[in-house]
Design a protein around this motif. Structure first.
Motif, PDB file in Angstrom:
ATOM      1  N   ARG A 314      41.738   5.631  28.963  1.00 22.66           N
ATOM      2  CA  ARG A 314      40.848   6.930  29.514  1.00 22.66           C
ATOM      3  C   ARG A 314      41.127   7.735  28.530  1.00 22.66           C
ATOM      4  O   ARG A 314      40.307   8.756  27.800  1.00 22.66           O
ATOM      5  CB  ARG A 314      41.336   7.321  30.709  1.00 22.66           C
ATOM      6  N   ASP A 315      42.474   8.022  28.033  1.00 20.02           N
ATOM      7  CA  ASP A 315      42.890   8.999  26.934  1.00 20.02           C
ATOM      8  C   ASP A 315      42.365   8.554  25.689  1.00 20.02           C
ATOM      9  O   ASP A 315      42.144   9.201  24.671  1.00 20.02           O
ATOM     10  CB  ASP A 315      44.399   9.108  26.967  1.00 20.02           C
ATOM     11  N   ILE A 316      42.583   7.173  25.470  1.00 17.57           N
ATOM     12  CA  ILE A 316      42.447   6.711  24.036  1.00 17.57           C
ATOM     13  C   ILE A 316      40.720   6.987  23.896  1.00 17.57           C
ATOM     14  O   ILE A 316      40.324   7.366  22.910  1.00 17.57           O
ATOM     15  CB  ILE A 316      42.259   5.136  24.003  1.00 17.57           C
ATOM     16  N   CYS A 317      39.810   6.881  24.915  1.00 17.40           N
ATOM     17  CA  CYS A 317      38.336   7.125  24.808  1.00 17.40           C
ATOM     18  C   CYS A 317      38.274   8.723  24.713  1.00 17.40           C
ATOM     19  O   CYS A 317      37.408   9.050  23.683  1.00 17.40           O
ATOM     20  CB  CYS A 317      37.861   6.828  26.161  1.00 17.40           C
ATOM     21  N   GLN A 318      38.977   9.644  25.266  1.00 16.19           N
ATOM     22  CA  GLN A 318      38.654  11.009  25.418  1.00 16.19           C
ATOM     23  C   GLN A 318      39.018  11.427  23.790  1.00 16.19           C
ATOM     24  O   GLN A 318      38.359  12.290  23.338  1.00 16.19           O
ATOM     25  CB  GLN A 318      39.360  11.610  26.164  1.00 16.19           C
ATOM     26  N   ASN A 319      40.240  11.041  23.455  1.00 15.54           N
ATOM     27  CA  ASN A 319      40.562  11.261  22.177  1.00 15.54           C
ATOM     28  C   ASN A 319      39.745  11.098  21.242  1.00 15.54           C
ATOM     29  O   ASN A 319      39.407  11.700  20.055  1.00 15.54           O
ATOM     30  CB  ASN A 319      42.055  10.895  21.824  1.00 15.54           C
ATOM     31  N   SER A 355      35.332   0.316  34.653  1.00 17.66           N
ATOM     32  CA  SER A 355      35.941   1.503  35.258  1.00 17.66           C
ATOM     33  C   SER A 355      35.933   2.564  34.389  1.00 17.66           C
ATOM     34  O   SER A 355      35.602   3.775  34.815  1.00 17.66           O
ATOM     35  CB  SER A 355      37.385   1.453  35.619  1.00 17.66           C
ATOM     36  N   LEU A 356      36.099   2.514  33.101  1.00 16.55           N
ATOM     37  CA  LEU A 356      35.871   3.566  31.991  1.00 16.55           C
ATOM     38  C   LEU A 356      34.381   3.954  32.129  1.00 16.55           C
ATOM     39  O   LEU A 356      34.118   5.432  32.251  1.00 16.55           O
ATOM     40  CB  LEU A 356      36.414   3.077  30.910  1.00 16.55           C
ATOM     41  N   CYS A 357      33.519   3.214  32.338  1.00 16.46           N
ATOM     42  CA  CYS A 357      32.027   3.614  32.348  1.00 16.46           C
ATOM     43  C   CYS A 357      32.033   4.507  33.569  1.00 16.46           C
ATOM     44  O   CYS A 357      31.233   5.600  33.569  1.00 16.46           O
ATOM     45  CB  CYS A 357      31.161   2.521  32.126  1.00 16.46           C
ATOM     46  N   LYS A 358      32.291   4.016  34.817  1.00 17.34           N
ATOM     47  CA  LYS A 358      32.247   4.720  36.122  1.00 17.34           C
ATOM     48  C   LYS A 358      32.833   6.179  35.829  1.00 17.34           C
ATOM     49  O   LYS A 358      32.574   7.067  36.385  1.00 17.34           O
ATOM     50  CB  LYS A 358      32.811   4.093  37.314  1.00 17.34           C
ATOM     51  N   MET A 359      34.084   6.317  35.365  1.00 15.99           N
ATOM     52  CA  MET A 359      34.705   7.542  35.183  1.00 15.99           C
ATOM     53  C   MET A 359      34.018   8.637  34.280  1.00 15.99           C
ATOM     54  O   MET A 359      34.007   9.516  34.403  1.00 15.99           O
ATOM     55  CB  MET A 359      36.180   7.032  34.359  1.00 15.99           C
ATOM     56  N   ALA A 360      33.242   8.025  33.244  1.00 14.27           N
ATOM     57  CA  ALA A 360      32.292   8.705  32.660  1.00 14.27           C
ATOM     58  C   ALA A 360      31.448   9.251  33.395  1.00 14.27           C
ATOM     59  O   ALA A 360      30.973  10.359  33.338  1.00 14.27           O
ATOM     60  CB  ALA A 360      31.854   8.057  31.343  1.00 14.27           C
ATOM     61  N   ASP A 361      30.796   8.545  34.210  1.00  9.75           N
ATOM     62  CA  ASP A 361      29.814   8.857  35.261  1.00  9.75           C
ATOM     63  C   ASP A 361      30.213   9.907  36.234  1.00  9.75           C
ATOM     64  O   ASP A 361      29.677  10.998  36.830  1.00  9.75           O
ATOM     65  CB  ASP A 361      29.269   7.857  36.216  1.00  9.75           C
ATOM     66  N   ARG A 362      31.614  10.054  36.541  1.00 16.06           N
ATOM     67  CA  ARG A 362      32.223  10.845  37.457  1.00 16.06           C
ATOM     68  C   ARG A 362      32.780  12.139  36.911  1.00 16.06           C
ATOM     69  O   ARG A 362      33.688  13.004  37.719  1.00 16.06           O
ATOM     70  CB  ARG A 362      33.432  10.277  38.406  1.00 16.06           C
ATOM     71  N   GLY A 363      32.822  12.321  35.538  1.00 22.34           N
ATOM     72  CA  GLY A 363      33.149  13.368  34.691  1.00 22.34           C
ATOM     73  C   GLY A 363      34.905  13.224  34.339  1.00 22.34           C
ATOM     74  O   GLY A 363      35.260  14.029  34.144  1.00 22.34           O
ATOM     75  N   GLN A 364      35.318  12.224  34.628  1.00 21.40           N
ATOM     76  CA  GLN A 364      36.852  12.064  34.086  1.00 21.40           C
ATOM     77  C   GLN A 364      36.953  11.536  32.574  1.00 21.40           C
ATOM     78  O   GLN A 364      38.113  11.846  32.279  1.00 21.40           O
ATOM     79  CB  GLN A 364      37.613  10.832  35.134  1.00 21.40           C
TER      80      GLN A 364
END
Length: 471
Positions: A314-319, A355-364
C-alpha cells in the motif's frame, strides 16, 4: 469517402492545374533522430542538443531531408495519393528551421503531361511567422487506378531515443537549486555526478566524507571543489550519520548516495531515534525512460523492500503515486503486476493486487487508477489485453508498475536498462526528504534525472503544495 483512417488517391485524369493540398508539421527531436538513424547523417548541429543551445536557432540547419520527406508524404498520402511514384524534386531552402518550430507545407499542381502521366507541383514551406523556409518543384507519376486503403499507423515506428528526462531537468531550471547532502562521494562516478548536477543548477551539494579522500579523487579526475561545502568526517558510517543530521537540522533538503553501500546509508535513514522516518514505509522507485514505451514509466520497488506484505505494498503504491503527481501526472494509472491476470489464492501477489484495488476504491490509496492483477504483457500492451478480453482503464497505458517483490522489480528494471536500452533514475521515497540513488553503471542522463526528480520532490515538500511543482 476518405476518412481519417483511410487513404484515397486521385488518378491522373482527376487532377486539375491549381489543385492544392497542405499539411502543418512541427520539427521535433525525435524527427531529427529518426532521420539520423536511417540516413547516417550525424551532423552534431542536428543531434547535439547542448551544441544546438549554444549555436542558437539562427545557426541551425534547415533539415532539408526532413522537409523533403514532408513533401513526399503529402504527395503520397494526399495529392495524388497512394500509387504515386516520386520522380524528382528541386527544392531550395531559404531560412533555418529550429526544433519545435511549426511549418505549413503546401503543394499546387502546375503542369500535366498526358503521355507520361507526369504532374509537376509547386512546393512551398512557410513558418508560423510567414517566412518562406522552402520553395521549389516536385515531379511525380500520378496513379491511373483508384486506390482506397487503411491509413498505416506511423506511431508503430520507434527509435531508440532518450529525451523524456529532459523535461524534468528543464523544469528544475525554473526552481532554485536544492541543498543536497552527498554521502561519501569518494569515487569518480558519485563525485562527478554531484558536481555536474551543481553545474546544471539542480543542486547545491554538501559533500560529506573524508576531506583528504575527496581532494584526492578531485585531483585525480580533474574536478574543481572550489566553492563547494565539505563536511569532513572520518569514514562512510560517519558520513551517513552526518548527512542525515544535516537534514534534521534543516541544512539539506535531500540526500544523495555516494560510494557507500545502500544498506549503510539506509540504516541511518530508518534509525528510529535519529533517522528520517515518517508514517509511511520507506520504498524505492525507478523512473524509467524506455525507448519502446510511449511515456516515462515508474517501476517500484526494486531496491528496498525484499518481500513486501500488503501494508507495505500500500505504501509502495502511494509513494509512487505521489511521485508521479509531482512529475505532473494528474491521475496516474497503476498496474499491479503478477505472473497472471487472474486471482489465484495460491499466489499471494494476485490476492494482494485485488486488495490494493479495493483499497483504492475505499480511499485507502488515493490519487490514481489501480488495476490488477495484470501480467506484464497485458499491462503494457493494449493488444494483449484485448486478445485476453481484459477490460481495463490501465492496460496498455500504465504510468506505474508495482511488482510483487524486490527480485522481480530489480530484474525488470535491469532488463529494461541492459536489454531495452532504457535509462533508470533511482529515488527512495517515504522518508522526510527524497534520497537519490545512483549507480556507477548509470549514464549521465540517468544521474541528472535522478537529481532533477529529487529536486522537484524536495521543492514540493518545501512548498507543501505538490500541485505547483507537478503542473
Amino acid at each position: 469517402m476518405m476518412t481519417k483512417d483511410t487513404l484515397e488517391n486521385r488518378c491522373f485524369d482527376e487532377i486539375n492545374i491549381g489543385d492544392t493540398a497542405s499539411i502543418k508539421r512541427t520539427l521535433t527531436v525525435r524527427d531529427v533522430q529518426l532521420f539520423a538513424t536511417v540516413s547516417g547523417d550525424v551532423n552534431p548541429t542536428h543531434l547535439d542538443l547542448e551544441l544546438v543551445k549554444q549555436l542558437g536557432a539562427k545557426e541551425l540547419s534547415a533539415h532539408s531531408m526532413w522537409l523533403g520527406a514532408q513533401i513526399s508524404g503529402l504527395l503520397g498520402n494526399e495529392l495524388p495519393g497512394p500509387g504515386t511514384v516520386y520522380a524528382g524534386q528541386d527544392l531550395e531552402f531559404h531560412a533555418p528551421l529550429a526544433i519545435g518550430e511549426e511549418i505549413t507545407i503546401s503543394i499546387t499542381a502546375r503542369e500535366k503531361f498526358a503521355e507520361t502521366r507526369k504532374v509537376t507541383f509547386d512546393c512551398l514551406g512557410v513558418n508560423a511567422r510567414g517566412e518562406t523556409i522552402m520553395s521549389g518543384i516536385a515531379r511525380v507519376i500520378a496513379p491511373h487506378t483508384r486506390i482506397i486503403m487503411d491509413r498505416p499507423d506511423a506511431a508503430k515506428v520507434s527509435i531508440q531515443s532518450h529525451d523524456r528526462f529532459d523535461s524534468f531537468v528543464q523544469r528544475c531550471g525554473k526552481l532554485p537549486p536544492v541543498a543536497v547532502a552527498v554521502v561519501h562521494p569518494c569515487d569518480e562516478s558519485s563525485l562527478g555526478a554531484a558536481l555536474e548536477a551543481a553545474r546544471e543548477n539542480l543542486i547545491e551539494p554538501i559533500l560529506v566524507g573524508p576531506l583528504d579522500r575527496l581532494r584526492a579523487v578531485a585531483e585525480e579526475f580533474g574536478f574543481d571543489l572550489g566553492g563547494v561545502r565539505v563536511e569532513d568526517v572520518p569514514h562512510s558510517h560517519a558520513a551517513a550519520f552526518r548527512a542525515v543530521e544535516l537534514v534534521r537540522l534543516g541544512e539539506a533538503a535531500a540526500l544523495m548516495k555516494g560510494s557507500l553501500h545502500t544498506d549503510e546509508l539506509m540504516a541511518e535513514v530508518v534509525n528510529r531515534q535519529t533517522g528520517l522516518r515518517t508514517e509511511r514505509r520507506i520504498t524505492h522507485a525507478f523512473l524509467m525512460d524506455v525507448p519502446t514505451y510511449h511515456k516515462p514509466l515508474i517501476v517500484t520497488d526494486a531496491a528496498i523492500n525484499i518481500a513486501p506484505d500488503l501494508d507495505c505494498k500500500r505504501d509502495i503504491c502511494q509513494n509512487a503515486i505521489d511521485l508521479a503527481r509531482v512529475l505532473g501526472i494528474v491521475q496516474p494509472k497503476v498496474a499491479i503486476i503478477c505472473a497472471v491476470e487472474g486471482i489465484n489464492s495460491r499466489m499471494v501477489c494476485t490476492t494482494d493486487a485485488a486488495s490494493l484495488c479495493k483499497m483504492a476504491d475505499r480511499g485507502q490509496i488515493t490519487g490514481a487508477i489501480l488495476d490488477g492483477p495484470l501480467a506484464l504483457d497485458n499491462a503494457i500492451s493494449t493488444e494483449a489485453a484485448r486478445i485476453k478480453k481484459i477490460d481495463s482503464l490501465v492496460a496498455g497505458d500504465p504510468d506505474i508498475l508495482v511488482v510483487p517483490d524486490l527480485a522481480a522489480g530489480n530484474i525488470l528494471a535491469k532488463q529494461l536498462t541492459f536489454m531495452s536500452n532504457a535509462d533508470g533514475a533511482g529515488i527512495v521515497l517515504g522518508a522526510r526528504v527524497p534520497i537519490i540513488l545512483t549507480s556507477r553503471a548509470d549514464n549521465r542522463r540517468a544521474k541528472l534525472a535522478s537529481c532533477a526528480v529529487a529536486c522537484l520532490m524536495a521543492s514540493a515538500v518545501l512548498t507543501h503544495d505538490a500541485s505547483k511543482v507537478g503542473g
